[in-house]
Scaffold this motif. Structure first.
Motif, PDB file in Angstrom:
ATOM      1  N   ASP A 197       5.302 -31.324 -65.930  1.00  0.00           N
ATOM      2  CA  ASP A 197       4.233 -32.297 -65.708  1.00  0.00           C
ATOM      3  C   ASP A 197       3.128 -31.714 -64.840  1.00  0.00           C
ATOM      4  O   ASP A 197       3.391 -30.967 -63.906  1.00  0.00           O
ATOM      5  CB  ASP A 197       4.783 -33.541 -65.008  1.00  0.00           C
ATOM      6  CG  ASP A 197       5.355 -34.534 -66.014  1.00  0.00           C
ATOM      7  OD1 ASP A 197       5.339 -34.231 -67.225  1.00  0.00           O
ATOM      8  OD2 ASP A 197       5.817 -35.601 -65.576  1.00  0.00           O
ATOM      9  N   ALA A 249      -0.503 -32.867 -62.566  1.00  0.00           N
ATOM     10  CA  ALA A 249      -0.910 -34.059 -61.801  1.00  0.00           C
ATOM     11  C   ALA A 249      -2.321 -33.892 -61.249  1.00  0.00           C
ATOM     12  O   ALA A 249      -2.739 -32.791 -60.880  1.00  0.00           O
ATOM     13  CB  ALA A 249       0.060 -34.298 -60.649  1.00  0.00           C
ATOM     14  N   THR A 279      -9.566 -43.333 -62.569  1.00  0.00           N
ATOM     15  CA  THR A 279      -8.187 -42.895 -62.326  1.00  0.00           C
ATOM     16  C   THR A 279      -7.204 -43.698 -63.180  1.00  0.00           C
ATOM     17  O   THR A 279      -6.356 -43.133 -63.875  1.00  0.00           O
ATOM     18  CB  THR A 279      -7.836 -43.082 -60.828  1.00  0.00           C
ATOM     19  OG1 THR A 279      -8.755 -42.328 -60.044  1.00  0.00           O
ATOM     20  CG2 THR A 279      -6.410 -42.642 -60.526  1.00  0.00           C
ATOM     21  N   ALA A 323      -5.238 -42.236 -66.353  1.00  0.00           N
ATOM     22  CA  ALA A 323      -3.768 -42.229 -66.238  1.00  0.00           C
ATOM     23  C   ALA A 323      -3.135 -42.856 -67.474  1.00  0.00           C
ATOM     24  O   ALA A 323      -2.140 -42.350 -68.012  1.00  0.00           O
ATOM     25  CB  ALA A 323      -3.340 -42.980 -64.982  1.00  0.00           C
ATOM     26  N   ALA A 377      -0.620 -40.927 -70.058  1.00  0.00           N
ATOM     27  CA  ALA A 377       0.728 -41.271 -69.586  1.00  0.00           C
ATOM     28  C   ALA A 377       1.821 -40.565 -70.391  1.00  0.00           C
ATOM     29  O   ALA A 377       2.874 -40.239 -69.856  1.00  0.00           O
ATOM     30  CB  ALA A 377       0.930 -42.782 -69.638  1.00  0.00           C
ATOM     31  N   ARG A 381       0.096 -36.853 -64.816  1.00  0.00           N
ATOM     32  CA  ARG A 381       0.076 -38.051 -63.955  1.00  0.00           C
ATOM     33  C   ARG A 381      -1.225 -38.045 -63.156  1.00  0.00           C
ATOM     34  O   ARG A 381      -1.650 -37.010 -62.649  1.00  0.00           O
ATOM     35  CB  ARG A 381       1.269 -38.047 -63.001  1.00  0.00           C
ATOM     36  CG  ARG A 381       2.615 -38.134 -63.708  1.00  0.00           C
ATOM     37  CD  ARG A 381       3.779 -38.182 -62.726  1.00  0.00           C
ATOM     38  NE  ARG A 381       3.824 -37.034 -61.843  1.00  0.00           N
ATOM     39  CZ  ARG A 381       3.413 -37.022 -60.573  1.00  0.00           C
ATOM     40  NH1 ARG A 381       2.926 -38.119 -60.017  1.00  0.00           N
ATOM     41  NH2 ARG A 381       3.499 -35.929 -59.859  1.00  0.00           N
ATOM     42  N   ILE A 382      -1.878 -39.214 -63.086  1.00  0.00           N
ATOM     43  CA  ILE A 382      -3.189 -39.281 -62.416  1.00  0.00           C
ATOM     44  C   ILE A 382      -3.181 -40.461 -61.450  1.00  0.00           C
ATOM     45  O   ILE A 382      -2.938 -41.612 -61.854  1.00  0.00           O
ATOM     46  CB  ILE A 382      -4.320 -39.419 -63.452  1.00  0.00           C
ATOM     47  CG1 ILE A 382      -4.245 -38.260 -64.463  1.00  0.00           C
ATOM     48  CG2 ILE A 382      -5.682 -39.435 -62.750  1.00  0.00           C
ATOM     49  CD1 ILE A 382      -5.256 -38.310 -65.592  1.00  0.00           C
ATOM     50  N   ASN A 383      -3.420 -40.171 -60.186  1.00  0.00           N
ATOM     51  CA  ASN A 383      -3.398 -41.201 -59.144  1.00  0.00           C
ATOM     52  C   ASN A 383      -4.602 -41.025 -58.224  1.00  0.00           C
ATOM     53  O   ASN A 383      -5.297 -40.007 -58.274  1.00  0.00           O
ATOM     54  CB  ASN A 383      -2.100 -41.083 -58.333  1.00  0.00           C
ATOM     55  CG  ASN A 383      -0.880 -41.405 -59.174  1.00  0.00           C
ATOM     56  OD1 ASN A 383      -0.639 -42.566 -59.500  1.00  0.00           O
ATOM     57  ND2 ASN A 383      -0.130 -40.383 -59.565  1.00  0.00           N
ATOM     58  N   THR A 427       2.283 -42.940 -61.748  1.00  0.00           N
ATOM     59  CA  THR A 427       0.951 -42.644 -62.302  1.00  0.00           C
ATOM     60  C   THR A 427       0.084 -43.901 -62.336  1.00  0.00           C
ATOM     61  O   THR A 427       0.596 -45.029 -62.365  1.00  0.00           O
ATOM     62  CB  THR A 427       1.065 -42.002 -63.716  1.00  0.00           C
ATOM     63  OG1 THR A 427      -0.190 -41.388 -64.035  1.00  0.00           O
ATOM     64  CG2 THR A 427       1.421 -43.033 -64.802  1.00  0.00           C
TER      65      THR A 427
END
Ligand SMILES: NC(=O)c1ccc[n+]([C@@H]2O[C@H](COP(=O)([O-])OP(=O)(O)OC[C@H]3O[C@@H](n4cnc5c(N)ncnc54)[C@H](O)[C@@H]3O)[C@@H](O)[C@H]2O)c1
Length: 263
Positions: free
Chosen positions: A142, A144, A174, A178, A182, A187-189, A250
């Motif tokens: 993964d 990020a 964001t 995300a 997904a 993963r996007i935060n 995420t």
């Protein structure tokens, strides 16, 4: 923060010459990551790169304005050339306008804040996402992204309206990115700090019509913990959000704000 191991992973950090960006660079480096560092200020960036002089194979940097798409492309190209790909990104570079009522903000200041804070994150992810998809397909691991928004991205911020609007925009980018990614290994935060002890905060206190000490007193009076945050307290959350162990995490915004947004 030694529990983290980012050995062999490459992290791109914008606004890396000082503040959260420089601290994040140090923490990821300690945890074994390769770094690609960007900043607008060439001289400050050169100073920030100095401690890594003997690690040129692991740490690279280029100056550029995140509000120009070409900068986003060049940073990702550097990650590909120097380290064979991109695993992690911290889109941190940002600016604030002076503390003014909405009607007093100059058009040029508003445009700059939206261009750097909002479009800067859009351009960054536009180039990072395809590179990370490739990386995920090649490695099965993964990737990020952490975007540095603000508590002003979660609530209204009197006298900082355009900044707040741009940071709300970062939260929207964001969450949307995300959702789009997904099931694509990215993963996007976002982290949403309030009042942490950096040059940006010092400048705001210095410029306050109340004077720095009174401005500080007024500022912390509204924070449940009655203090500002330390840089490392924000960077902890950035590094945590990038850790592969957080594989179900995420599309979230984490406020690091001494309780400010809990009201
Ligand atoms: N310090 C706080 O209290 C606070 C609170 C909430 C959010 N933030 C956000 O955190 C992020 C980092 O802030 P900081 O406090 O570390 O600020 P800082 O001013 O100490 O550092 C920001 C860095 O970004 C660089 N930068 C500025 N404009 C740029 C551009 N157009 N292109 C590339 N680099 C650029 C600067 O040269 C500087 O090195 C920003 O997005 C800011 O909005 C900060």
């Amino acid at each position: 923060m030694t529990q983290y191991d980012f050995t062999g992973r490459t992290v791109l950090i914008t606004g890396a010459a000082r503040g959260f960006g420089a601290c994040a660079a140090a923490r990821f480096f300690e945890a074994g990551a390769n770094l690609v560092l960007g900043d607008l200020n060439e001289e400050l960036l050169a100073q920030a790169l100095e401690p890594y002089r003997d690690h040129g194979d692991r740490v690279r940097g280029i100056s550029g304005d995140v509000g120009e798409e070409a900068t986003a492309r060049k940073l990702v190209e550097l990650a590909n050339e120097a380290h064979g790909g991109l695993d992690l990104a911290v889109n941190n570079a940002g600016i604030a306008h002076g503390q003014l009522r909405l009607e007093d903000i100059e058009d040029s200041d508003a445009t700059d804040v939206v261009r750097v804070d909002l479009l800067g994150v859009f351009y960054a992810m536009k180039h990072q996402v395809p590179a990370m998809r490739q990386r995920h397909e090649a490695t099965g691991r993964d990737c990020a992204i952490v975007n540095v928004a603000s508590a002003a991205g979660l609530m209204g911020a009197p006298m900082l309206s355009v900044y707040a609007a741009a940071k709300h925009g970062v939260v929207g980018l964001t969450r949307s990115a995300a959702l789009e990614n997904a099931r694509r290994g990215i993963r996007i935060n976002a982290v949403c700090p309030a009042f942490a002890r950096t040059d940006m905060l010092d400048a705001a206190l210095r410029d306050s019509k109340h004077g720095p000490e009174e401005a500080y007193r007024r500022l912390v009076a509204g924070v449940p913990m009655q203090r500002v945050g330390e840089v490392d307290e924000v960077v902890q959350a950035i590094v945590w959000a990038c850790d592969e162990a957080n594989s179900f995490f995420t599309g979230q915004t984490i406020a690091i704000d001494g309780g400010l947004t809990a009201f």
